[in-house]
Scaffold this motif. Structure first.
Motif, PDB file in Angstrom:
ATOM      1  N   LEU A 381      48.769  10.059  40.567  1.00  0.00           N
ATOM      2  CA  LEU A 381      50.223  10.002  40.487  1.00  0.00           C
ATOM      3  C   LEU A 381      50.789  11.395  40.370  1.00  0.00           C
ATOM      4  N   PRO A 382      51.719  11.767  41.231  1.00  0.00           N
ATOM      5  CA  PRO A 382      52.296  13.123  41.153  1.00  0.00           C
ATOM      6  C   PRO A 382      53.157  13.279  39.895  1.00  0.00           C
ATOM      7  N   GLY A 383      52.898  14.319  39.153  1.00  0.00           N
ATOM      8  CA  GLY A 383      53.671  14.625  37.944  1.00  0.00           C
ATOM      9  C   GLY A 383      53.332  13.760  36.749  1.00  0.00           C
ATOM     10  N   ALA A 384      52.277  12.960  36.846  1.00  0.00           N
ATOM     11  CA  ALA A 384      51.917  12.068  35.737  1.00  0.00           C
ATOM     12  C   ALA A 384      51.232  12.866  34.633  1.00  0.00           C
ATOM     13  N   ASN A 385      51.585  12.516  33.394  1.00  0.00           N
ATOM     14  CA  ASN A 385      50.963  13.152  32.226  1.00  0.00           C
ATOM     15  C   ASN A 385      50.732  12.071  31.168  1.00  0.00           C
ATOM     16  N   ILE A 386      49.836  11.142  31.517  1.00  0.00           N
ATOM     17  CA  ILE A 386      49.566  10.003  30.644  1.00  0.00           C
ATOM     18  C   ILE A 386      48.611  10.436  29.534  1.00  0.00           C
ATOM     19  N   THR A 387      48.971  10.129  28.308  1.00  0.00           N
ATOM     20  CA  THR A 387      48.126  10.435  27.157  1.00  0.00           C
ATOM     21  C   THR A 387      48.001   9.169  26.286  1.00  0.00           C
ATOM     22  N   CYS A 388      47.016   9.173  25.396  1.00  0.00           N
ATOM     23  CA  CYS A 388      46.767   8.046  24.497  1.00  0.00           C
ATOM     24  C   CYS A 388      46.929   8.499  23.057  1.00  0.00           C
ATOM     25  N   TYR A 389      47.777   7.770  22.304  1.00  0.00           N
ATOM     26  CA  TYR A 389      47.919   8.021  20.872  1.00  0.00           C
ATOM     27  C   TYR A 389      46.923   7.149  20.100  1.00  0.00           C
ATOM     28  N   PRO A 390      46.461   7.602  18.962  1.00  0.00           N
ATOM     29  CA  PRO A 390      45.560   6.761  18.155  1.00  0.00           C
ATOM     30  C   PRO A 390      46.246   5.452  17.753  1.00  0.00           C
ATOM     31  N   ARG A 391      45.473   4.376  17.795  1.00  0.00           N
ATOM     32  CA  ARG A 391      46.048   3.079  17.456  1.00  0.00           C
ATOM     33  C   ARG A 391      46.343   2.951  15.956  1.00  0.00           C
ATOM     34  N   THR A 392      45.402   3.366  15.135  1.00  0.00           N
ATOM     35  CA  THR A 392      45.549   3.227  13.687  1.00  0.00           C
ATOM     36  C   THR A 392      45.381   4.577  13.022  1.00  0.00           C
ATOM     37  N   ILE A 393      45.751   4.612  11.747  1.00  0.00           N
ATOM     38  CA  ILE A 393      45.663   5.842  10.962  1.00  0.00           C
ATOM     39  C   ILE A 393      44.318   5.892  10.262  1.00  0.00           C
ATOM     40  N   THR A 394      43.561   6.936  10.556  1.00  0.00           N
ATOM     41  CA  THR A 394      42.299   7.203   9.876  1.00  0.00           C
ATOM     42  C   THR A 394      42.301   8.642   9.389  1.00  0.00           C
ATOM     43  N   ALA A 395      41.213   9.019   8.716  1.00  0.00           N
ATOM     44  CA  ALA A 395      41.141  10.393   8.207  1.00  0.00           C
ATOM     45  C   ALA A 395      41.135  11.408   9.332  1.00  0.00           C
ATOM     46  N   SER A 396      40.613  11.037  10.493  1.00  0.00           N
ATOM     47  CA  SER A 396      40.533  11.988  11.607  1.00  0.00           C
ATOM     48  C   SER A 396      41.759  11.955  12.507  1.00  0.00           C
ATOM     49  N   THR A 397      42.515  10.859  12.477  1.00  0.00           N
ATOM     50  CA  THR A 397      43.663  10.741  13.382  1.00  0.00           C
ATOM     51  C   THR A 397      45.003  10.936  12.687  1.00  0.00           C
ATOM     52  N   GLN A 398      45.058  11.024  11.360  1.00  0.00           N
ATOM     53  CA  GLN A 398      46.340  11.139  10.662  1.00  0.00           C
ATOM     54  C   GLN A 398      46.879  12.553  10.746  1.00  0.00           C
ATOM     55  N   GLU A 399      48.165  12.654  10.978  1.00  0.00           N
ATOM     56  CA  GLU A 399      48.850  13.946  11.023  1.00  0.00           C
ATOM     57  C   GLU A 399      49.067  14.465   9.608  1.00  0.00           C
ATOM     58  N   THR A 400      48.556  15.666   9.335  1.00  0.00           N
ATOM     59  CA  THR A 400      48.692  16.271   8.003  1.00  0.00           C
ATOM     60  C   THR A 400      49.335  17.644   8.045  1.00  0.00           C
ATOM     61  N   ALA A 401      49.672  18.123   9.241  1.00  0.00           N
ATOM     62  CA  ALA A 401      50.258  19.458   9.357  1.00  0.00           C
ATOM     63  C   ALA A 401      51.683  19.473   8.816  1.00  0.00           C
ATOM     64  N   GLN A 402      52.136  20.637   8.455  1.00  0.00           N
ATOM     65  CA  GLN A 402      53.491  20.797   7.905  1.00  0.00           C
ATOM     66  C   GLN A 402      54.506  20.885   9.038  1.00  0.00           C
ATOM     67  N   TYR A 403      55.624  20.142   8.855  1.00  0.00           N
ATOM     68  CA  TYR A 403      56.755  20.279   9.781  1.00  0.00           C
ATOM     69  C   TYR A 403      57.612  21.432   9.278  1.00  0.00           C
ATOM     70  N   ALA A 404      57.456  22.579   9.918  1.00  0.00           N
ATOM     71  CA  ALA A 404      58.085  23.799   9.392  1.00  0.00           C
ATOM     72  C   ALA A 404      59.603  23.696   9.398  1.00  0.00           C
ATOM     73  N   ASP A 405      60.199  23.197  10.479  1.00  0.00           N
ATOM     74  CA  ASP A 405      61.664  23.112  10.554  1.00  0.00           C
ATOM     75  C   ASP A 405      62.215  22.178   9.480  1.00  0.00           C
ATOM     76  N   ILE A 406      61.565  21.027   9.308  1.00  0.00           N
ATOM     77  CA  ILE A 406      62.042  20.071   8.310  1.00  0.00           C
ATOM     78  C   ILE A 406      61.881  20.649   6.905  1.00  0.00           C
ATOM     79  N   ALA A 407      60.737  21.293   6.641  1.00  0.00           N
ATOM     80  CA  ALA A 407      60.522  21.881   5.315  1.00  0.00           C
ATOM     81  C   ALA A 407      61.550  22.960   5.021  1.00  0.00           C
ATOM     82  N   SER A 408      61.853  23.786   6.028  1.00  0.00           N
ATOM     83  CA  SER A 408      62.852  24.838   5.823  1.00  0.00           C
ATOM     84  C   SER A 408      64.241  24.245   5.593  1.00  0.00           C
ATOM     85  N   TYR A 409      64.565  23.230   6.376  1.00  0.00           N
ATOM     86  CA  TYR A 409      65.872  22.586   6.188  1.00  0.00           C
ATOM     87  C   TYR A 409      65.996  22.019   4.775  1.00  0.00           C
ATOM     88  N   TRP A 410      64.948  21.383   4.309  1.00  0.00           N
ATOM     89  CA  TRP A 410      65.024  20.744   2.978  1.00  0.00           C
ATOM     90  C   TRP A 410      65.134  21.789   1.873  1.00  0.00           C
TER      91      TRP A 410
END
Length: 819
Positions: A381-410
C-alpha cells in the motif's frame, strides 16, 4: 376487753409454737423414714446401675459378636469348587406378618439339620415342627450339606417354615405329579413314556428352575434381596440437648453481630446515593435547560450520556469535563445552587484521575502474530504505516517515560497557585506527567489492584488529583476544565495507547455513619471500544470506638469462646462416639458435622483476628486527617483495599451462618423421618456425583461452542467464564435476546439442546436417583423409630446425675405415699 386480748395473743403464740413443734416432729419423722429407707434406696440405685451396666455390656457383646460374624476369615479357594460361607434364613413368626432375616455362617461340612437347629434355637421354636425350604419352594433334607441346596449363582437364602400336618391333603400339583397317565400295568410300557404325569412335575419345577431369571426381571426386588439389612444407627445417642442449646446460642449471637454491625439496607442506600450522581445524564453547556431523561438522554448532541451509556472517546471526555465536576463542585445558578454529592456526604480529600498507557511502537515490534501480513501491507500500500499497539499492559509494554510538556505545565500552574489558601487551591500535588510505580502508589497512597472486564490493573500509572471541597467552586471548575483541555491536547489519554482511565474518590455519609471508596473506570481495548465499569464499596475505617461497637466486640469474644468449646469438647465427644461404634475417630472430621464445626470455628477466628488487625490501628479522626491532607504532604489516599477487607469479613460471617445452618440440620435427625431422608440424600449424592461427571464434559462442550459461536458479537459469551454464566442463565430461562438476533437457527438449536441436557435430563435424573435412594433406605432400614415418652425425654435432656436424683426423689415420694 384487755383480758380477752391477752388471751387471744397468748392463744396465737401457743398456736405458733404448736406449728413449730409439729414441723419439727414431721421433719424428724421424714429424717427417720429416710434413714430407715436408706439401705433400700441404695440397693435400688445399685440395682439400676447393675442393670444399666449389664445392658451396656450386652449391647457391646452383641456388637463384637456381630463384627465377628460379619468378618470373613481368609480362605484359599480351590479352583472349580463351589464355596458358600453365608446363608440368609428368613422366618415369619406365627400370627405375624413381619419377616425376620438372619445371616448364618456355614462351612463345607455344615448340614441342613445343624442349620435348622441353630435357627430354631435362635427364634425359640421347636426344631421338630419346622423345616427349611429354598426360595424355589424345595424342601432341604436334613442329611444334605447346606452348600448342596443351591445351584451355582442361586441366592443363598432359605425359609424356615412350619411342617404341614400329615392329615392335610396333598396339593393339586402334587397329585397331578404322581398320578399315572395310564392304568397300572406290569412291566415297562412299550412306548417308553413315563408312567407319571410329566406336565405336573414340570409345573412344580418350573418355579424353582426359572426363579432366578424371573426375579432378575424385577430389578428392585432382586436388588433388595441381595442387600443386607443395615446396622442400627447410633446417631441419636450423640445428639444432646446441651449441644442444641450451644449451637442455637451461637446462631443468635452471629445474627446479632451481623445485623448490628451492618444494618439492613444502610450499605445499599449509602452506595446508591453515590452512584446516582455519576450515572445520570446531564445537559451539554450551551443547550437550553432541559431534563436529560428518556429518549432525550440518547441524543449526544444535547446531553452527556450517563456513565454506563459512554460508548466513544468523545463521550468519555464529555463525562470527565461536564458530569464529573458538577458532582463535586456546585454550579451557581441565578436563583440557587444545584445539589451536589457534598449536599449529602462529606467529600474527603482529593479526587484522583489515573491513566495507564502502553508504549507507542516505533515500527512493528508488537506485531507478533501477523508480522508478515503487516509487512506485506506496508510494502504494497502506498504511504501505509501500519503499526501494532500492545493489547494489554505488562511490565514490558507499559509506558513509564515522563511526559515533559505535561510535567512542565503542571509545575507552572501549581507554582502560580502556591500563594492561594489551601481550601482555594483545587489542584493536588500529583504531577500527571510523571509516572508512579505500583509500589510507590501502594505505599504512599494506598492504591491497590482493580479488576475489570478485560483484565486486572495494578496501582501504577499517571495520576492527577483535585481537591473535592474548595472555597470557590466556580474557579475550581474553570481550572479543572483548563487542565483537561491541555491534557487532551497533549494526548495524556491517547486514542491508541491508553488502556484504562480510573476516577477514584472517598466520601463519608453522616446519616448512615459509613464511608465509601468509589472507583469509576473506563477500559479501552485496542479495538476502540469503551467499557465503563464502577465499584462503590461502603466501609468503616474503625469499629472499636463507641460503646455499642465495644459491646459488639465483647459478643464476638463470647462467640469465639463457644467456638473453642465446640472445637475441644464437642469434637472430643464426636470422635469418642465414632470410636465407641468401632470406627476411626477421623471419620468425624470428614463428615458433615466435622466439616461444619471446623469451618465455623476457623471462620470465627479469621473474622475476629482480621477485624482486630485491620480496623484497630488508627482512630477515625486520624483517618480523616490523612484523607483531607490539609498540609499537602501526600495528596490522594485510596481506601479501596480497606473497604474490600471490610466487606470480605462480612462474607466470611455469612459463611459462618451457612456452616451453622447445616450443623443445625444434623440435630433434626432425632426425628426418624428426617433421619431416613438424611440417609437418602447421602445415598443420592454419591450417585449424583457420578452422573455429574458425565454431564460436566457435555456442559463444558456447550460452553466452548457458545464462546466460538456468539463470542464474536455478545459480551456475555466473549470468554469461557462469561459463557459458563450465560449458559446457566439460559438454563434458568434467561435467554439473551442477542443470541436470536444474530443467528436464529443456531440460537434455537443450542437453546433447545442445552435445555434438554441440563434442565430436562439432569433434573429428572436427580429426581430418579433420589427416589431410588429413598426407596432403598426405607426398605433396608429396620431400625424402629424412637418413642419419646417422659422417661426418654428426661434421659435425653438431663445429665445422668440429674436423672438419678430425680428418680431417687420420685422413689422417696412413692414410698411416702405407701406409708
Amino acid at each position: 376487753m384487755d383480758y380477752e386480748g391477752r388471751l387471744a395473743r397468748k392463744l396465737q403464740k401457743l398456736d405458733a409454737d404448736l406449728v413449730a413443734k409439729r414441723e419439727e416432729v414431721e421433719g424428724l419423722q421424714r429424717s427417720l423414714r429416710l434413714e430407715r429407707d436408706k439401705f433400700a434406696e441404695e440397693y435400688k440405685s445399685e440395682k439400676r446401675e447393675r442393670e444399666t451396666k449389664a445392658t451396656t455390656q450386652e449391647e457391646r457383646i452383641r456388637e463384637y459378636l456381630s463384627e465377628v460374624l460379619y468378618a470373613k476369615p481368609k480362605q484359599k479357594d480351590k479352583k472349580g469348587e463351589f464355596s458358600l460361607d453365608t446363608v440368609l434364613v428368613s422366618f415369619v413368626k406365627p400370627n405375624e406378618s413381619f419377616r425376620y432375616n438372619l445371616a448364618f455362617r456355614v462351612d463345607s461340612g455344615t448340614n441342613v439339620a445343624q442349620l435348622r437347629n441353630s435357627a430354631c434355637k435362635y427364634w425359640g421354636v421347636s426344631p421338630d415342627s419346622f423345616i427349611l425350604r429354598t426360595m424355589a419352594n424345595n424342601k432341604c433334607q436334613d442329611d444334605n450339606k447346606v452348600k448342596d441346596c443351591f445351584k451355582q449363582g442361586e441366592i443363598a437364602q432359605l425359609r424356615l417354615e412350619m411342617k404341614r400336618d400329615s392329615s392335610e391333603p396333598p396339593l393339586e400339583e402334587e397329585l397331578k405329579a404322581i398320578q399315572p397317565k395310564t392304568k397300572k400295568r406290569a412291566g415297562r410300557p412299550k412306548s417308553g413314556k413315563p408312567r407319571f404325569n410329566a406336565e405336573g412335575v414340570e409345573q412344580i419345577q418350573k418355579f424353582g428352575e426359572n426363579y432366578a431369571n424371573q426375579l432378575k426381571k424385577m430389578g428392585g426386588v432382586y436388588f433388595l434381596l441381595k442387600l443386607r439389612d443395615t446396622k442400627p444407627s447410633e446417631h441419636a445417642s450423640k445428639i444432646k440437648l446441651r449441644n442444641i442449646i450451644v449451637y442455637a446460642a451461637l446462631v443468635v449471637l452471629s445474627v446479632y453481630v451481623y445485623m448490628t454491625r451492618r444494618p439492613i439496607g444502610d450499605a445499599f442506600w449509602c452506595a446508591k446515593g453515590v452512584q446516582d450522581f455519576l450515572l445520570v445524564s446531564v445537559p451539554l453547556p450551551g443547550v437550553q435547560a432541559m431534563s436529560c431523561t428518556g429518549e432525550v438522554s440518547q441524543d449526544h448532541r444535547l446531553c452527556v450520556p450517563g456513565f454506563q451509556g459512554v460508548q466513544t472517546r468523545d463521550d468519555m471526555w464529555n463525562w470527565l469535563n461536564y458530569t464529573l465536576p458538577g458532582v463535586f463542585w456546585s454550579v451557581v445558578d441565578a436563583d440557587e445552587s444545584l445539589p451536589t454529592l457534598a449536599s449529602y456526604n462529606e467529600l474527603l480529600g482529593y479526587m484522583s484521575i489515573r491513566v495507564q498507557n502502553v508504549k507507542t511502537p516505533t515500527s512493528m515490534e508488537y506485531c507478533v502474530q501477523n508480522l508478515q501480513l503487516v509487512s506485506a501491507l506496508n510494502a504494497d500500500l502506498p504511504g501505509a504505516n501500519i503499526t501494532c499497539y500492545p493489547r494489554t499492559i505488562t511490565a514490558s509494554t507499559q509506558e513509564t517515560a515522563q511526559y515533559a510538556d505535561i510535567a512542565s505545565y503542571w509545575q507552572n500552574v501549581t507554582a502560580d497557585a502556591a500563594d492561594l489558601d489551601i481550601s482555594a487551591n483545587v489542584r493536588g500535588i500529583s504531577n500527571p506527567g510523571i509516572f508512579r510505580s505500583a509500589t510507590e502508589n501502594k505505599d504512599k497512597h494506598g492504591i491497590g489492584e482493580i479488576s475489570g472486564r478485560i483484565t486486572n490493573y495494578d496501582a501504577s500509572g499517571y495520576s492527577v488529583d483535585y481537591r473535592m471541597t474548595v472555597s470557590n467552586p466556580a474557579a475550581a471548575i474553570v481550572d479543572y476544565r483548563n487542565d483537561l483541555d491541555y491534557l487532551r491536547a497533549s494526548k495524556w489519554i491517547d486514542y491508541s495507547a491508553t488502556r484504562v482511565v480510573i476516577v477514584s474518590f472517598t466520601t463519608y455519609n453522616f446519616d448512615y455513619d459509613l464511608w465509601t471508596a468509589s472507583d469509576f473506570f473506563f477500559e479501552i481495548p485496542p479495538d476502540g471500544d469503551i467499557l465503563p465499569n464502577f465499584d462503590v464499596k461502603p466501609f468503616k475505617p474503625r469499629i472499636y470506638e463507641t460503646r455499642a461497637e465495644l459491646t459488639y466486640t465483647y459478643v464476638e469474644y463470647v462467640r469465639l469462646a463457644i467456638g473453642i468449646y465446640i472445637l475441644i469438647f464437642i469434637g472430643w465427644s464426636e470422635r469418642h462416639h465414632k470410636v465407641r461404634n468401632h470406627k476411626a475417630g477421623f471419620y468425624y472430621h470428614i463428615s458433615l458435622a466435622g466439616i461444619t464445626d471446623l469451618g465455623l470455628v476457623v471462620c470465627m477466628f479469621i473474622t475476629l483476628i482480621w477485624r482486630t488487625v485491620e480496623f484497630q490501628s488508627l482512630s477515625t479522626a486520624r483517618y480523616l486527617e490523612r484523607a483531607d491532607d490539609m498540609q499537602r504532604t501526600h495528596g490522594f489516599i485510596s481506601f479501596r483495599e480497606m473497604a474490600w477487607n471490610y466487606n470480605t469479613i462480612f462474607i466470611v460471617d455469612g459463611i459462618v451462618m451457612v456452616f451453622l445452618m447445616y450443623r443445625l440440620i444434623t440435630f433434626f435427625r432425632l426425628s426418624h423421618t428426617v433421619f431416613l431422608q438424611w440417609r437418602a440424600v447421602g445415598q443420592a449424592l454419591k450417585m449424583f456425583v457420578f452422573f455429574s461427571l458425565v454431564i460436566l464434559p457435555a456442559f463444558a462442550g456447550f460452553v466452548v461452542v457458545s464462546t466460538m459461536l456468539f463470542g464474536r458479537y455478545i459480551l456475555g459469551f466473549s470468554s469461557l467464564g462469561y459463557s459458563a454464566v450465560s449458559s446457566m442463565k439460559l438454563v434458568a430461562g434467561n435467554l439473551n435476546p442477542q443470541v436470536l438476533d444474530r443467528d436464529v437457527v443456531v440460537g434455537v438449536v443450542s437453546t433447545v439442546a442445552l435445555y434438554l441436557l441440563l434442565t430436562f435430563f439432569l433434573l429428572n435424573v436427580f429426581v430418579t436417583i433420589f427416589v431410588d435412594a429413598y426407596y432403598v433406605v426405607r426398605l433396608t432400614s429396620t431400625q424402629p423409630s424412637e418413642k419419646w415418652d417422659g422417661q426418654r425425654i428426661r434421659t435425653w435432656a438431663l445429665p445422668g446425675v440429674c436423672v438419678s436424683i430425680f428418680q431417687a426423689i420420685l422413689s422417696a415420694g412413692e414410698s411416702e405415699s405407701r406409708d
